[in-house]
Motif scaffolding. Structure first.
Motif, short mmCIF file in Angstrom:
data_model
loop_
_atom_site.label_atom_id
_atom_site.label_comp_id
_atom_site.label_asym_id
_atom_site.label_seq_id
_atom_site.Cartn_x
_atom_site.Cartn_y
_atom_site.Cartn_z
N ILE A 290 2.33 110.16 74.15
CA ILE A 290 2.76 110.46 72.79
C ILE A 290 1.96 109.66 71.78
CG2 ILE A 290 4.72 110.41 71.20
CD1 ILE A 290 6.55 110.77 73.63
N LYS A 291 1.86 108.33 72.00
CA LYS A 291 1.16 107.47 71.06
C LYS A 291 -0.35 107.49 71.26
CE LYS A 291 4.68 105.83 68.77
NZ LYS A 291 4.83 106.14 67.32
N ALA A 292 -0.80 107.69 72.48
CA ALA A 292 -2.23 107.57 72.77
C ALA A 292 -2.99 108.88 72.65
CB ALA A 292 -2.44 106.99 74.18
N VAL A 293 -2.30 110.02 72.85
CA VAL A 293 -3.00 111.31 72.88
C VAL A 293 -2.41 112.30 71.88
CG1 VAL A 293 -3.73 113.24 74.33
CG2 VAL A 293 -3.57 110.95 75.31
N LYS A 294 -1.13 112.58 71.99
CA LYS A 294 -0.55 113.67 71.22
C LYS A 294 -0.53 113.38 69.71
CE LYS A 294 2.37 115.25 75.05
NZ LYS A 294 1.70 116.54 75.26
N GLU A 295 -0.03 112.21 69.30
CA GLU A 295 -0.01 111.90 67.87
C GLU A 295 -1.41 111.74 67.29
OE1 GLU A 295 2.58 108.63 67.13
OE2 GLU A 295 4.41 109.76 67.59
N PRO A 296 -2.34 111.03 67.96
CA PRO A 296 -3.71 111.01 67.42
C PRO A 296 -4.33 112.40 67.30
CG PRO A 296 -3.44 109.23 69.00
CD PRO A 296 -2.19 110.07 69.08
N TYR A 297 -4.01 113.31 68.23
CA TYR A 297 -4.55 114.67 68.12
C TYR A 297 -3.97 115.37 66.89
CZ TYR A 297 -5.54 119.55 69.17
OH TYR A 297 -5.97 120.85 69.09
N ARG A 298 -2.67 115.20 66.64
CA ARG A 298 -2.06 115.85 65.48
C ARG A 298 -2.63 115.30 64.18
NH1 ARG A 298 3.28 114.61 68.23
NH2 ARG A 298 3.57 116.30 69.74
N HIS A 299 -3.03 114.02 64.18
CA HIS A 299 -3.58 113.41 62.97
C HIS A 299 -5.04 113.78 62.75
CE1 HIS A 299 -0.32 110.09 63.42
NE2 HIS A 299 0.17 111.20 62.92
N SER A 300 -5.67 114.40 63.73
CA SER A 300 -7.07 114.81 63.59
C SER A 300 -7.15 116.17 62.92
CB SER A 300 -7.75 114.85 64.96
OG SER A 300 -7.26 115.95 65.73
N ASN A 301 -8.38 116.61 62.64
CA ASN A 301 -8.55 117.96 62.08
C ASN A 301 -8.74 119.01 63.18
OD1 ASN A 301 -11.15 117.57 63.01
ND2 ASN A 301 -12.09 117.44 60.99
N HIS A 302 -8.55 118.62 64.44
CA HIS A 302 -8.57 119.49 65.63
C HIS A 302 -9.96 120.03 65.93
CE1 HIS A 302 -3.98 120.48 65.07
NE2 HIS A 302 -4.25 119.18 65.14
N PHE A 303 -10.99 119.59 65.21
CA PHE A 303 -12.36 120.00 65.52
C PHE A 303 -13.08 118.80 66.11
CE2 PHE A 303 -16.88 120.37 64.35
CZ PHE A 303 -17.17 121.55 65.02
N ASN A 304 -13.55 118.94 67.35
CA ASN A 304 -14.11 117.79 68.07
C ASN A 304 -13.15 116.60 67.94
OD1 ASN A 304 -16.40 119.22 68.85
ND2 ASN A 304 -17.55 118.61 67.02
N ALA A 305 -11.91 116.84 68.35
CA ALA A 305 -10.83 115.89 68.07
C ALA A 305 -10.96 114.59 68.86
CB ALA A 305 -9.48 116.55 68.37
N LEU A 306 -11.65 114.61 69.99
CA LEU A 306 -11.65 113.43 70.85
C LEU A 306 -12.21 112.21 70.13
CD1 LEU A 306 -11.09 112.13 73.54
CD2 LEU A 306 -13.31 112.95 74.37
N GLY A 307 -13.31 112.37 69.39
CA GLY A 307 -13.89 111.24 68.67
C GLY A 307 -12.92 110.65 67.67
N GLN A 308 -12.19 111.52 66.96
CA GLN A 308 -11.20 111.03 66.00
C GLN A 308 -10.04 110.34 66.72
OE1 GLN A 308 -10.37 114.33 63.09
NE2 GLN A 308 -11.93 115.38 64.28
N MET A 309 -9.65 110.85 67.86
CA MET A 309 -8.57 110.22 68.62
C MET A 309 -8.97 108.84 69.12
SD MET A 309 -7.61 113.70 70.69
CE MET A 309 -6.63 112.92 71.96
N LEU A 310 -10.25 108.68 69.49
CA LEU A 310 -10.71 107.37 69.93
C LEU A 310 -10.66 106.36 68.80
CD1 LEU A 310 -13.79 108.40 72.12
CD2 LEU A 310 -11.50 107.82 72.89
N VAL A 311 -11.05 106.78 67.59
CA VAL A 311 -11.00 105.88 66.44
C VAL A 311 -9.56 105.48 66.14
CG1 VAL A 311 -11.45 105.70 63.97
CG2 VAL A 311 -13.14 106.76 65.46
N THR A 312 -8.64 106.45 66.22
CA THR A 312 -7.23 106.15 65.97
C THR A 312 -6.71 105.13 66.98
OG1 THR A 312 -6.85 108.36 65.04
CG2 THR A 312 -4.92 107.14 65.81
N ASN A 313 -7.02 105.33 68.26
CA ASN A 313 -6.57 104.38 69.28
C ASN A 313 -7.20 103.00 69.10
OD1 ASN A 313 -4.79 105.50 71.65
ND2 ASN A 313 -6.15 107.18 71.10
N GLN A 314 -8.45 102.97 68.66
CA GLN A 314 -9.11 101.69 68.43
C GLN A 314 -8.41 100.94 67.29
OE1 GLN A 314 -13.30 101.99 67.59
NE2 GLN A 314 -13.70 99.92 68.30
#
Length: 612
Positions: A415-439
């Motif tokens: 929930i905190k590491a994957v799902k919420e960071p994905y929802r906070h991204s723009n869903h385009f090439n989301a992985l890079g944005q998710m990594l920044v959020t987790n960092q």
């Protein structure tokens, strides 16, 4: 009087961009994400090869060694960290007990091996617990699936790991095919100790070692290089898993691979002979021993949902109780979650009582005893998940209480590491944005621990300024007596507004469920005329009847009541116990509404603090 704005009203940062820049500039807890490409390099079919054979995959990971350093240096877990193996015994009966991970025999055996080496003797052993689990963040918009890898250490107490509390961290995405490369930084310190700074301010020599791996059955067979349908722990044939068989081990598997053909390995032992488990590349690691017991999929979903629930179709209505869920539509779910199964387990036994044969009730009773206390009767079934129950005794003696190694930990972390960071991204090439959020989240967690170490987070902004006033202190400021010692008739008359609340929050210590912070759990008690605009809801509660004074245990020191009005006093309606003990078949107490001498309901007013 007018108040002029002062400099103290200014915020620390000018805007959201300045806030993000401040977090990015922090070096506390900063671990840079790295990546490399992976691609299939084996033989391909001459015609129509599968698309995955030609696809290049990006594997992202952060240094697991630095992640372990952050956990060990976190002051918030210093007091809940075991630095050495131990064995625990009960005061009465001197019986062996298993609770936190470091009380298991596996850690004890590893410490013996470390002590035999003059290069590592005296080092603090830090077991590395890994876990992976596929999760889907979007089905309708492209079936986006991610394969996160999580890391924890066995030294932290079970309740800390289950409540996460910065003790479970994300270290990689799509790391399974290249696990050896991801964990490469840990390997040198598995043979040669390194110095690490701990949260208590001391520096210690530490030696790492791969510990249990948390995964569901599908990923377990993948990491162990075993065929689907076979047991990862023993050599029982897939056609008859009920038979007794020898345990698998790394040395025996390597000997079989050297002597047998690929076909014999496949047919007779369920081994994928042309693949090598990643743990074989690390010292003192045996994948067949270190596959963790999975209560969620093996017991709760596997045994309870897939087998026993399908055995019985009837579910009756139950009274509302704090912490219980109701199933008004029965059990015809399209999709089950772990929480659905756990909630159903709480109400299933009383629901089927009287509707099914007593042997069925007794079977459920024995199984639920196993789920809650990890003891009791365990039936055998020729299905991999159900068959795994045979190995739970060995699991518990090796790794202590299995609830700290359950895949529900990784699923909650999604929930905190994957799902919420994905929802906070723009869903385009989301992985890079998710990594920044987790960092950023990791930095904030590390900064909070650093602030706590410096004493910057003691109290609140209003600590020492506000003292909650009471009517008695206002009217009798010179009265030095304790408020509890003042007789009721001396209390001043209150003519102000009285508020009635429809719900109350109860926080309590739950020794049977230590997943909360320090074993603390929170439940909400509801007394609503209209719950969700549909029906009334008046929760049932346990009322503490002074167990310590009466010397009575369990239900003998508790009473059952239904709440009508809450906070700070509760209007309740009592229930009476039927009999002097629980019912013999389901093992549960039976209660009925209590009545006064004039046959009216037995109502009372109690303080909410007496609710257990």
């Amino acid at each position: 009087m007018s108040v002029q704005p002062s400099s103290c009203t200014k915020t620390i940062t000018r805007n959201w961009m300045d806030l993000y820049d401040t977090i990015d500039a922090s070096e506390v807890g900063d671990i840079t994400w790295q990546s490399f490409e992976g691609k299939y390099t084996g033989e391909k079919p001459t015609t129509n090869p599968p698309p995955w054979m030609d696809t290049t995959y990006d594997v992202w990971f952060c240094d697991p060694r630095l992640s372990v350093h952050n956990i060990l240096s976190n002051i918030n877990v210093t007091n809940e960290l075991d630095l050495r193996p131990y064995r625990e015994y009960s005061v009465q009966g001197d019986e062996r007990q298993w609770n936190d991970f470091m009380s298991g025999d596996w850690v004890w055996d590893q410490a013996d091996l470390i002590a035999e080496d003059p290069e590592t003797i005296g080092s603090t052993f830090v077991p590395i617990i890994l876990g992976s689990d596929k999760t889907t963040v979007s089905v309708a918009t492209g079936n986006n699936e991610y394969y996160p890898l999580y890391l924890s250490i066995g030294n932290v107490h079970n309740n800390v790991r289950r409540a996460h509390r910065d003790a479970v961290v994300l270290v990689g995405f799509l790391a399974m095919p290249k696990m050896v490369k991801v964990l490469k930084s840990l390997k040198p310190a598995m043979s040669t100790p390194e110095v690490v700074h701990f949260g208590d301010g001391h520096y210690r020599w530490v030696i790492y070692g791969l510990g249990p791996y948390i995964a569901d059955y599908e990923e377990q067979v993948l990491h162990a290089c075993i065929m689907q349908g076979w047991c990862l722990k023993c050599l029982a044939n897939r056609e008859n898993l009920d038979e007794d068989a020898l345990h698998r081990c790394r040395h025996y598997m390597e000997a079989l691979v050297e002597e047998a053909t690929l076909g014999e390995l496949w047919d007779d032992f369920g081994i994928v002979g042309d693949l090598v488990p990643f743990m074989n590349d690390f010292p003192r690691a045996d994948i067949h021993q270190l596959i963790a017991p999975d209560i969620l999929h093996q017991v709760i979903k596997g045994m309870f949902k897939d087998h026993l629930v399908d055995w019985v179709e009837k579910i009756a209505a139950v009274a509302s109780f704090s912490g219980l869920r109701r199933f008004p539509q029965g059990r015809g779910f399209k999709q089950w979650t772990g929480d659905d199964s756990k909630a159903l387990m709480k109400v299933y036994l009383p629901a089927i009582e009287g509707h099914v044969p007593q042997d069925v009730v007794r079977t459920f009773c024995a199984f639920l005893e196993f789920c809650y206390f990890t003891t009791g009767t365990v039936l055998t079934f020729s299905l991999p998940r159900q068959h795994s129950l045979k190995h739970y005794f060995c699991h518990i003696t090796l790794f202590a209480a299995p609830n700290s190694l359950c895949s529900s930990i990784t699923e909650n972390k999604h929930i905190k590491a994957v799902k919420e960071p994905y929802r906070h991204s723009n869903h385009f090439n989301a992985l890079g944005q998710m990594l920044v959020t987790n960092q950023c989240l990791d930095k904030l967690a590390a900064m909070r621990a650093d602030f706590s170490r410096c004493g910057m987070l003691q109290g609140t902004c209003l600590s020492g300024v506000l003292d909650p006033p009471t009517i008695l202190l206002q009217t009798l400021p010179n009265d030095l007596r304790n408020l509890e010692d003042v007789p009721f008739y001396e209390c001043p008359l209150y003519e102000g507004k009285i508020s009635v609340f429809q719900s109350a929050s109860s926080r309590f210590y739950a020794p049977s469920d230590l997943s909360g912070v320090a074993g603390m759990c929170t439940e909400h008690i509801c007394a609503c005329l209209k719950w969700r605009n549909e029906h009334t809801r008046y929760d049932c509660v346990f009322v503490n009847m002074n167990i310590s004074e009466a010397g009575e245990q369990g239900m003998h020191g508790l009473e059952v009541a239904r709440v009508w009005v809450t906070y700070p006093c509760a209007v309740i309606r009592w229930f009476d116990k039927v009999g002097d003990g629980p019912d013999t078949d389901p093992g549960m107490w039976v209660v009925c509404p209590a009545h006064a001498a004039n046959h009216s309901p037995a109502d009372a007013i109690i303080h909410i603090g007496s609710i257990f």
